[in-house]
Design a protein around this motif. Structure first.
Motif, mmCIF file in Angstrom:
data_model
loop_
_atom_site.group_PDB
_atom_site.id
_atom_site.type_symbol
_atom_site.label_atom_id
_atom_site.label_comp_id
_atom_site.label_asym_id
_atom_site.label_seq_id
_atom_site.Cartn_x
_atom_site.Cartn_y
_atom_site.Cartn_z
ATOM 1 N N SER A 25 -19.343 -31.374 -29.041
ATOM 2 C CA SER A 25 -19.527 -32.789 -28.752
ATOM 3 C C SER A 25 -20.430 -32.942 -27.538
ATOM 4 N N LEU A 26 -21.221 -34.022 -27.525
ATOM 5 C CA LEU A 26 -22.293 -34.161 -26.538
ATOM 6 C C LEU A 26 -22.140 -35.384 -25.639
ATOM 7 N N GLY A 75 -31.204 -27.456 -14.218
ATOM 8 C CA GLY A 75 -30.745 -26.368 -13.366
ATOM 9 C C GLY A 75 -29.803 -25.417 -14.071
ATOM 10 N N ARG A 76 -28.923 -25.946 -14.868
ATOM 11 C CA ARG A 76 -27.959 -25.153 -15.641
ATOM 12 C C ARG A 76 -28.519 -25.004 -17.049
ATOM 13 N N ARG A 77 -29.406 -24.053 -17.211
ATOM 14 C CA ARG A 77 -30.120 -23.898 -18.477
ATOM 15 C C ARG A 77 -29.147 -23.719 -19.646
ATOM 16 N N GLU A 78 -29.052 -24.733 -20.494
ATOM 17 C CA GLU A 78 -28.067 -24.714 -21.571
ATOM 18 C C GLU A 78 -28.339 -23.630 -22.601
ATOM 19 N N GLY A 123 -26.756 -31.448 -20.310
ATOM 20 C CA GLY A 123 -27.522 -30.708 -21.292
ATOM 21 C C GLY A 123 -26.614 -29.835 -22.123
ATOM 22 N N GLY A 124 -26.564 -30.110 -23.431
ATOM 23 C CA GLY A 124 -25.712 -29.310 -24.300
ATOM 24 C C GLY A 124 -24.296 -29.846 -24.358
ATOM 25 N N PRO A 125 -23.464 -29.199 -25.150
ATOM 26 C CA PRO A 125 -22.090 -29.672 -25.338
ATOM 27 C C PRO A 125 -21.245 -29.487 -24.086
ATOM 28 N N LEU A 126 -20.219 -30.307 -23.990
ATOM 29 C CA LEU A 126 -19.373 -30.281 -22.802
ATOM 30 C C LEU A 126 -18.486 -29.054 -22.746
ATOM 31 N N HIS A 127 -17.987 -28.606 -23.897
ATOM 32 C CA HIS A 127 -16.928 -27.604 -23.883
ATOM 33 C C HIS A 127 -17.278 -26.346 -24.654
ATOM 34 N N ALA A 128 -18.551 -26.128 -24.934
ATOM 35 C CA ALA A 128 -18.997 -24.832 -25.442
ATOM 36 C C ALA A 128 -19.640 -24.093 -24.278
ATOM 37 N N ASP A 140 -25.160 -20.608 -28.102
ATOM 38 C CA ASP A 140 -24.508 -19.293 -28.080
ATOM 39 C C ASP A 140 -24.222 -18.735 -29.462
ATOM 40 N N ILE A 141 -24.825 -19.307 -30.490
ATOM 41 C CA ILE A 141 -24.563 -18.858 -31.858
ATOM 42 C C ILE A 141 -25.659 -17.878 -32.274
ATOM 43 N N VAL A 142 -25.320 -16.630 -32.359
ATOM 44 C CA VAL A 142 -26.276 -15.608 -32.808
ATOM 45 C C VAL A 142 -26.405 -15.753 -34.318
#
Length: 959
Positions: free
Chosen positions: A166-167, A417-420, A459-464, A561-563
């Protein structure tokens, strides 16, 4: 003539498919990674002041002055006074520092300059550096940050699944109650404390503004949108009363406050109301006036049009966004409406040019021509255009965004700064030099750039990803470096990146010069590790396009993070990299070696020199994680590239290397996942998609053998002088000469069972015996077509019909098996994605054979069953319509997205994460109405065919 016509139609289908896929790649002018020089170890310069005196007091001045005295105390200063004189109410940040006999003087024309000078002095003291004298004016005045982790729930359970994509980034939903009084005051208190902490920290780093998510939740629209008893009214009033004082704190600290919203921002009642209006913008204008009246400290509104949907909806309320502003005219109309309101009170509208390929403005973010088309005619002093510095999302291996050199609008540059996409800040990733180089180049190209926007948490999902919340939870210090650095660079872009990193390391980790130098060397190597460990350079340095979209340079790790294990991504990567496989594989191994060296560098530092042993332990743990991750990813890249090499070439050496690499990958993957699966701070990457693809592609050699066997059986059946087999092949080629009657009972079963068996087995081989959804859809269509045709001939002998249908099925299966026999389904899909010529040839013949099914069926009905042309046409319409109708009903009832997801998961064609993050239908711009269209088409064909068949049935042909 018929054959030629079918082949021409097949060629047209091949051209149409190629035009739809639009697969291409070409070298890209990616930004070079600057070299970083680590400053030599040097002792700290003693702080020249211990106390601060002010001729004026305000909250912002007092907080800034306390920052100086705290730094001086920590540095052990024993004497010296900083005398601060504010001479007026100038809003400029210019200040002057001079030395005196007992310390320093700081003179500024207003509080903005005084606070800027105080924070600069505090930073120099904490860095153990000399305080420069003279007049200073920061280069960029608008230095924005996001809202950090304010308001975000830190419950570990939210991260435990690792698949919550979720974003929504709203910071106030944690205080929402389902009924009056609507707001939990205790939660408001927590959010207030977090917001104050974040603003104090950001101000100390040199930021002058904050972007706060929110708009619709604070607006009632008067009495025009919601009914008098609608809870949206009371809730919005309660939210405004609760949070206006919270956000006002940033203004009290001298920071500008911008609210952020998507457009269209909607609630169900608002959406219903807008459907009755000729234009939505008068309604939104009224809402914006209301927001500015309720939040008088607000400096403006930031708008995004490029993303939206259910992934951005927050739990607990019904506000959502919709991607509806998709044409240049709509963008200009929207901006004109909002700018008119902003101009009434001297506020700004910040328009984010970010788009994700939707609509006519889909490439606004990266295409200078589109930028000029959409915004070139807009010249308003209250308009600011905000754009990411990369020509794409926040990845490495991308060109600089040339739209930032376009237009004469006021501009700000976005940085993350926090590269997603590079570990969510869990990996050392010093972006200082890259950001500095990009900023300097952009400033040289465009004099209208007046600020930056640095994302600390967004940037990116909150909890992944890792459970890190800026300033609050986890090892957030690792990406605080990039926030600190941008604060420095925006004030003085000429500052040496190595010096910035060293200053931050001294302030954060250790005052010891040797330790600071070691940390600097570790961070100086971080970009090499990131850009080689997480990227495959040959592919990453190309600009790839597919389906009208521009896939990112890290497609083998899809979205965070999905390979991935899909053939579209991996085959494209191999196709681009095939001339540099050894170098690409060696690069992954090099990344792991660099990571090991980084770890050794930090481990060699004296633990006693660190400010906090826990920080040293966290950094070493992150470096261990990095080494393990890169080693696992290196094993995976070696495996899939060697596998693709065998698939593409058939090399025995490549197969041996693939086999060895597969064993190594399984071992390293198992160790990595076992070690980090339960670690919320350093979570294991998701290898589900990689495993799904690997299990299928590992079967390619066996599938190739089975395909050869089946193909051999077909060849034998073509040569064996047995009547049923010869009838099948003859009828496939000459359906008008199909035999009228079976030579015996066994022959009837042979012409049904043999083609059916080949059809089933060939499709199972094609899908690795792992995609029942595809097999069901394919075989179901064949069965329904055949059954309808069989029922329509009634009591007539069906032998001729069965030989034609069976013969065509054998012909199409032979074509498929001929490709599969080379090196299995993997070879088929490699050719599909990466060999346009082979794909077009196959589609041309395959589609011609598909059409031949209808020609052959009509021919046998016409010649062997003496049907009229009208009756044959009706039968073909009905036999075609029934499977189409069945497919439409299936898509309609099960859901288009769900059906595509099941099919794609089993076939491993497109990224597995596509549905789970973006949605296949949304991302590929597939019309959601497609199931309805397919159902309607099937129904029309079925009705027309049934009507025609009914009329013909009443006038049966002579037996």
């Amino acid at each position: 003539m018929v054959v030629v016509t079918l082949l021409v139609l097949g060629a047209g289908m091949a051209l149409g498919l190629s035009d739809t896929l639009r697969l291409s790649w070409q070298p890209a002018s990616v930004m070079a990674e600057p070299r970083v020089t680590v400053p030599p170890a040097a002792p700290a310069v003693p702080a020249p002041i211990r106390a601060v005196t002010l001729n004026r007091h305000s909250h912002r001045l007092d907080v800034a002055a306390r920052s100086v005295t705290d730094a001086a105390t920590e540095a052990g200063a024993r004497a010296g006074v900083l005398t601060v004189t504010v001479t007026g109410d100038d809003r400029a940040e210019t200040y002057r520092i001079a030395r005196t006999g007992d310390g320093l003087t700081l003179t500024a024309g207003g509080e903005a300059g005084a606070t800027a000078g105080l924070y600069a002095i505090a930073d120099r003291i904490r860095s153990g550096a000399a305080i420069p004298t003279g007049t200073v004016t920061p280069r960029l005045g608008l230095r924005l940050t996001d809202a950090g982790s304010v308001g975000r729930d830190d419950d570990p359970a939210l991260w435990r699944g690792g698949t919550d994509y979720s974003l929504n980034t709203d910071i106030v939903t944690g205080a929402l109650l389902p009924r009056a009084p609507w707001v939990d005051q205790q939660a408001v208190g927590r959010i207030t404390a977090q917001f104050h902490q974040f603003i104090d920290h950001s101000a100390a780093q040199g930021y002058t503004g904050v972007v706060v998510p929110g708009f619709l939740e604070y607006v009632t629209f008067g009495d025009t949108v919601y009914a008098p008893d609608d809870p949206h009214l009371a809730r919005a009033e309660a939210m405004t009363a609760a949070f206006a004082p919270v956000f006002r704190y940033a203004a009290d600290m001298g920071m500008r406050v911008y609210f952020l919203t998507d457009m269209l921002a909607l609630s169900p009642p608002l959406a219903g109301y807008l459907r009755t209006q000729s234009s939505p913008w008068p309604t939104y204008q009224a809402g914006l006036r209301e927001l500015f009246a309720a939040m008088p400290f607000a400096s403006g509104l930031m708008i995004r049009i490029g993303e939206g949907g259910s992934a951005y909806r927050a739990p607990g309320w019904d506000y959502y966004s919709d991607i509806a502003v998709t044409t240049p005219e709509q963008v200009r109309e929207m901006l004109a409406a909002f700018l008119a309101v902003a101009g009434e009170s001297g506020r700004d509208i910040i328009f984010r040019s970010w788009t994700v390929g939707v609509g006519a403005v889909g490439d606004l973010h990266t295409n200078p021509e589109s930028y000029e088309t959409v915004l070139g005619s807009l010249h308003d002093p209250h308009l600011i255009v905000s754009t990411k510095f990369t020509a794409g999302d926040f990845y490495s291996h991308l060109p600089m965004n040339t739209t930032l050199a376009t237009g004469d609008q006021r501009r700000i540059v976005e940085f993350q700064g926090r590269r997603e996409f590079e570990g969510f800040g869990s990996l050392p990733n010093d972006l200082t030099a890259l950001h500095g180089a990009a900023l300097n180049r952009l400033l040289a190209l465009n004099p209208h750039i007046e600020g930056v926007w640095l994302w600390t948490q967004d940037g990116g999902p909150l909890h992944a990803g890792p459970r890190t919340l800026y300033l609050r939870t986890g090892f957030w210090q690792l990406y605080d470096l990039n926030a600190y650095a941008m604060g420095r660079l925006a004030r003085d872009p000429s500052t040496d990146p190595g010096e910035i990193t060293a200053d931050w390391a001294r302030q954060t980790f250790s005052p010891d010069p040797a330790t600071v130098a070691a940390i600097g060397r570790m961070f100086a190597a971080s970009r090499e590790a990131i850009t080689t460990g997480l990227y495959l350079t040959p592919y990453a340095d190309y600009s790839a396009k597919a389906l009208g979209l521009e896939p990112p340079p890290m497609m083998w790790i899809f979205e965070w993070d999905i390979v991935t294990g899909d053939s579209a991504a991996l085959d494209s990567i191999y196709a681009i990299s095939r001339g540099h496989l050894d170098e690409t594989i060696a690069e992954g191994e090099r990344a792991a070696a660099v990571a090991d060296q980084q770890r050794a560098t930090v481990a060699a530092t004296d633990p006693g020199t660190w400010r906090d042993p826990a920080l040293r332990a966290s950094l070493l743990a992150a470096l261990d994680y990095q080494s393990d991750l890169y080693r696992t990813l290196s094993a995976y890249r070696t495996m899939f590239l060697r596998r693709a090499q065998w698939t593409g070439t058939g090399s025995a050496q490549a197969r041996d290397r693939w086999t060895a690499a597969a064993d190594h990958y399984q071992e390293t993957r198992t160790i990595f996942v076992r070690r980090y699966a339960a670690d919320l701070d350093l979570p294991a990457y998701n290898f589900t998609a990689a495993d799904l693809g690997t299990r299928r592609f590992d079967r390619d050699p066996a599938m190739a053998v089975l395909a050869k066997v089946l193909l051999g059986v077909l060849v034998v059946s073509l040569l064996v002088p047995w009547r049923p087999l010869r009838d099948l092949w003859r009828s496939a080629i000459l359906p008008w000469r199909a035999p009228s009657a079976a030579p015996g009972r066994a022959a009837r079963w042979v012409v049904i069972a043999f083609p059916a068996t080949v059809l089933v087995l060939s499709r199972e081989v094609f899908t690795w015996f792992a995609a029942p959804a595809h097999v069901l859809a394919t075989l179901g269509s064949w069965v329904l077509f055949a059954l309808v045709a069989r029922l329509l001939i009634g009591r007539r002998d069906p032998y001729a019909l069965w030989t034609v249908l069976g013969g065509v099925a054998l012909s199409r299966s032979a074509l498929l098996l001929g490709v599969l026999a080379v090196r299995g389904p993997g070879h088929y899909w490699l050719g599909f994605w990466a060999n346009p010529g082979a794909r077009s040839a196959y589609v041309t013949i395959g589609f011609a054979l598909f059409l031949w099914l209808f020609v052959a069926t009509g021919s046998v009905l016409r010649t062997r069953y003496a049907w009229s042309r009208r009756r044959v046409t009706a039968a073909l319409l009905l036999a075609t319509g029934v499977p189409v109708l069945a497919l439409g009903v299936l898509l309609w009832t099960a859901g288009l997205e769900q059906c595509l997801t099941v099919w794609n998961d089993q076939m491993a064609l497109l990224p597995w994460g596509l549905h789970r993050i973006l949605g296949i239908v949304t991302y590929l711009d597939i019309p959601p109405e497609l199931p309805l269209w397919v159902t309607a088409a099937g129904a029309v064909l079925t009705v027309l065919g049934a009507a025609g068949a009914h009329r013909s049935w009443r006038r049966p042909a002579a037996p």
